[in-house]
Design a protein around this motif. Sequence first.
Motif, short mmCIF file in Angstrom:
data_model
loop_
_atom_site.label_atom_id
_atom_site.label_comp_id
_atom_site.label_asym_id
_atom_site.label_seq_id
_atom_site.Cartn_x
_atom_site.Cartn_y
_atom_site.Cartn_z
N SER A 177 37.98 42.90 29.50
CA SER A 177 39.32 43.49 29.48
C SER A 177 39.26 44.95 29.89
O SER A 177 38.20 45.57 29.89
CB SER A 177 39.95 43.38 28.08
N THR A 232 29.90 40.53 32.22
CA THR A 232 31.20 40.06 32.68
C THR A 232 32.28 40.95 32.10
O THR A 232 32.27 41.23 30.89
CB THR A 232 31.46 38.61 32.23
N ILE A 236 32.43 46.98 38.89
CA ILE A 236 33.84 46.86 38.53
C ILE A 236 34.63 47.85 39.38
O ILE A 236 34.27 49.03 39.46
CB ILE A 236 34.04 47.19 37.04
N THR A 289 41.08 51.57 38.63
CA THR A 289 42.07 52.52 39.09
C THR A 289 41.57 53.93 38.77
O THR A 289 41.07 54.17 37.67
CB THR A 289 43.45 52.29 38.45
N ALA A 348 41.39 47.16 36.15
CA ALA A 348 40.01 46.92 36.55
C ALA A 348 39.84 45.47 36.94
O ALA A 348 40.54 44.59 36.45
CB ALA A 348 39.06 47.27 35.41
N ARG A 349 38.87 45.24 37.85
CA ARG A 349 38.52 43.88 38.25
C ARG A 349 37.04 43.86 38.58
O ARG A 349 36.51 44.82 39.11
CB ARG A 349 39.36 43.41 39.43
N GLN A 350 36.40 42.78 38.24
CA GLN A 350 34.98 42.66 38.54
C GLN A 350 34.83 42.26 40.00
O GLN A 350 35.38 41.26 40.45
CB GLN A 350 34.31 41.63 37.63
N VAL A 351 34.07 43.05 40.75
CA VAL A 351 33.86 42.80 42.17
C VAL A 351 32.67 41.87 42.36
O VAL A 351 32.74 40.90 43.11
CB VAL A 351 33.64 44.13 42.94
N GLU A 375 40.77 52.60 44.76
CA GLU A 375 39.97 52.11 43.65
C GLU A 375 38.61 52.80 43.68
O GLU A 375 38.07 53.04 44.75
CB GLU A 375 39.72 50.59 43.76
N SER A 420 47.82 48.11 30.11
CA SER A 420 46.81 47.20 30.65
C SER A 420 47.02 46.92 32.13
O SER A 420 46.37 46.05 32.69
CB SER A 420 46.80 45.90 29.85
N ALA A 421 47.94 47.67 32.77
CA ALA A 421 48.17 47.54 34.22
C ALA A 421 48.62 48.88 34.76
O ALA A 421 49.08 49.74 34.01
CB ALA A 421 49.23 46.48 34.49
N PRO A 426 46.06 45.27 38.21
CA PRO A 426 45.14 45.38 37.07
C PRO A 426 44.43 46.74 37.07
O PRO A 426 44.19 47.32 38.14
CB PRO A 426 44.15 44.24 37.29
#
Length: 161
Positions: free
Chosen positions: A103, A100, A137, A140, A33-36, A82, A24-25, A31
Motif C-alpha cells: 500500500s 511486494t 516502485i 509520485t 505508488a506502483r510496483q514497476v 514519477e 491514497s491517490a 495511484p
Amino acid sequence: MRFIKITVLVLALTLAAGCSVSRSATADGAPLARQVTESDHCGLTAPGLVYISNASELEKLASLPAGNLSVNQLRAIDLEREHLVLVGLGQRPTGGYGLTLESAEIIDDVLELTLNARKPAQDAMVTQALTTPCAIIAITPEDWERLRVSGDGLDTMTREQ
C-alpha cells in the motif's frame, strides 16, 4: 453553560482529529505508488533504499557491478512525473526472498510505502546462491516531504525529499 463547554470541547477534539491529512491517490486520481519490477539480483548487498529522480541517477543504478536489473524498462518511465525507489533486502543466502508493494498513503506530508518482505518456507526448495532481492516502485514526487518505507519483515527506512 456546561452544555456549551462540552460542545466546544467536542468540536475542538473533532477538529484536532481532522487535522491529520491522509490520501491514497494523487489529485487527478492516479495511484501514489506502483510496483514497476522486482529482481533477485539487484546488487545491493546491504538493506536500504535508493531514490532516483533523474536520468543520471538511473544510470548510476545501471552501473552496479552485481546488479541484474532490466534498466531498459526503467528508462521508459517519465522521471518528471514519477520518481523511482529501489528497496533492497540486502544479501540473502538463497533464492526465495522478495518484496511486494502492499500500500501507499500520504499522511501528514509523509509518503508511507508498506511492503511485504517474503522469505522461503523452511521446507521450500530454493536456489543455493547468494541473492540481493529488491523491488522498484514508481512514486509520485508531489505532496510529500518525507518518504517512509516499512513492512512486515522489513526495517523502517526514511528519506527526506
